[in-house]
Design an enzyme around this catalytic site. Structure first.
Site, short mmCIF file in Angstrom:
data_model
loop_
_atom_site.label_atom_id
_atom_site.label_comp_id
_atom_site.label_asym_id
_atom_site.label_seq_id
_atom_site.Cartn_x
_atom_site.Cartn_y
_atom_site.Cartn_z
NE ARG A 42 -3.78 1.94 2.71
CZ ARG A 42 -3.53 2.96 3.54
NH1 ARG A 42 -2.41 3.02 4.22
NH2 ARG A 42 -4.44 3.90 3.68
CB SER A 99 -12.51 -1.60 1.50
OG SER A 99 -11.16 -1.71 1.25
CE LYS A 115 -8.96 4.39 4.67
NZ LYS A 115 -9.54 3.29 3.95
#
Ligand SMILES: Cc1ncc(COP(=O)(O)OP(=O)(O)O)c(N)n1
Ligand SMILES: Cc1nc(C(=O)O)sc1CCOP(=O)(O)O
Ligand SMILES: [Mg+2]
Length: 388
Positions: A218, A287, A316
């Protein structure tokens, strides 16, 4: 064989299953047949040969076939295995109209250990296998030294490939096996910001040594060129530990490095587009934060769901209220594909997360925020596997 209630008590037998299809999306059907085969109780798909395209034999007014061969180990008896294969054929829409005619999918027992079976419904070794390139060529890929009727598979395959029309397909079906055996239990998602300058490869390698079962690269603020180079490096590393590598968000990078799959969210490319472009053999993660998104994901091609945030996280920023263990459980219960929890998971709450019934934990800071990612992974691994 020593049998008890039809089950071999001597341990699993190595068998070879031939697969062929020439109606509809034959590659997708073969991938689905392999998945269902691997889901059978008492059977594991160990290896799958590459795909081949072959000219029809016998009745030639039909499409070319897609063929492959799977090596499996099973404690099913030959009869039980035959019944299970016929069930998969029927479930995938096979209708028996004409011998050697077109078919949605055909699953044949080629070899069952070293046994010879001569029954009206089942003959093993398969009576015509040594005359068919579409059987012998993929079989020889899996086991070139195998001897059938006194002849080596590789020599038979070479001769038949010269006589009959057979073409190698691009897609290696090792991907299908990797996908089927994917272990979601301890899933590392990378974030270089959390490493504060420490080396990503060292940290990921330590995590792999500590027991991480899946890695997602990521990179949120990296140029495409750098993302690609990092992905190539991580692919080498994850291959060494035989752990799949997924790419976050970027379909182009996933394709460019031939990653094992991708993870996308609600704001990324549409799920159906990603599935179409990546093909059925790759892993697509999606997700979700509620049941509607989860059901949509399952119906539109996701292989697994990342559900979160389970707890509040600094890694996040997300406007969504944490799901908590009950929210996570309700998502898991709404679908039948694997679900991993993500967001704020650490060694102190992992056993609560496991009790929600999910298939694994996905973590960033609990591993990469540690100065000892190997130990951190080991502790999470142990906590996940700890019996209550
Ligand atoms: C396993 C897993 N689950 C969820 C996410 C989050 O994906 P997304 O919502 O697309 O957000 P970004 O990670 O892209 O910022 C994930 N990456 N992995
Ligand atoms: C990348 C990501 N996605 C989330 C989501 O809820 O979809 S939470 C998250 C960050 C997870 O990091 P940590 O393990 O450090 O909390
Ligand atoms: Mg995303």
């Amino acid at each position: 064989m020593n049998t008890l209630l039809g089950v071999d008590t001597m341990g699993p037998v190595r068998c070879y299953i031939g697969l062929g299809a020439n109606i509809g999306d034959s590659r997708a059907t073969i991938a689905e047949a392999l998945k269902r085969l691997n889901e059978l109780p008492n059977l594991t798909v160990d290896t799958v040969a590459p795909l081949y395209r072959s000219a029809p034999i016998g009745y030639t007014e039909q499409n070319y076939f897609i063929n492959t061969v799977a090596e499996v180990s099973t404690t099913l008896t030959p009869r039980q295995l035959l019944t299970a294969l016929q069930q998969i054929e029927n479930d995938l829409g096979r209708v028996r109209v004409m011998r050697w005619g077109p078919r949605t999918v055909d699953l044949d027992i080629l070899l069952y250990g070293e046994q010879t079976i001569l029954e009206p419904e089942l003959q093993v070794p398969h009576p015509r296998m040594t005359q068919r390139a579409f059987v012998m060529v993929p079989l020889a890929d899996l086991n070139p030294g195998l001897v059938i009727d006194g002849q080596k598979a590789q020599l038979l395959a070479r001769r038949l490939a010269e006589e009959q029309e057979i073409y190698a397909e691009q897609r290696r079906y090792k991907d299908v096996v990797k996908k089927m055996n994917c272990n979601y239990s301890l899933y590392l998602v990378t974030d270089r910001a959390i490493l504060e300058g420490r080396d990503l490869y060292h940290a990921v390698e330590a995590a792999l040594q500590g027991g991480v079962t899946l890695v997602q690269l990521r990179e949120k603020h990296t140029s495409s060129r750098d993302f690609y180079q990092i992905a190539l490096g991580l692919k080498d590393l994850t291959c060494k530990y035989q752990v799949p590598l997924l790419i976050n968000d970027r379909l182009d990078i996933a394709l460019a490095v031939d990653a094992d799959g991708i993870h996308i969210g609600q704001e990324d490319l549409p799920l159906q587009v990603v599935r179409e472009m990546l093909g059925p053999q790759k892993i697509v993660g999606y997700s979700v934060a509620n049941i509607e998104e989860a059901v949509y994901g399952e119906r539109n091609g996701a292989d697994y769901l990342g559900a979160g945030p389970v707890y509040a996280t600094q890694t996040k920023s997300t406007p969504i209220e944490p799901l908590g263990v009950e929210g996570l459980r309700s998502i898991k219960e709404a679908v039948s594909i694997p679900v991993v929890g993500i967001g704020g998971i650490n060694v102190r709450n992992v056993s609560q997360v496991r009790r929600s019934g999910v298939d694994g934990i996905s973590v960033v800071s609990a591993i990469l925020g540690s100065f000892n990612p190997a130990n951190a992974s080991r502790e999470l691994y142990t906590a996940w596997h700890k019996k209550d």
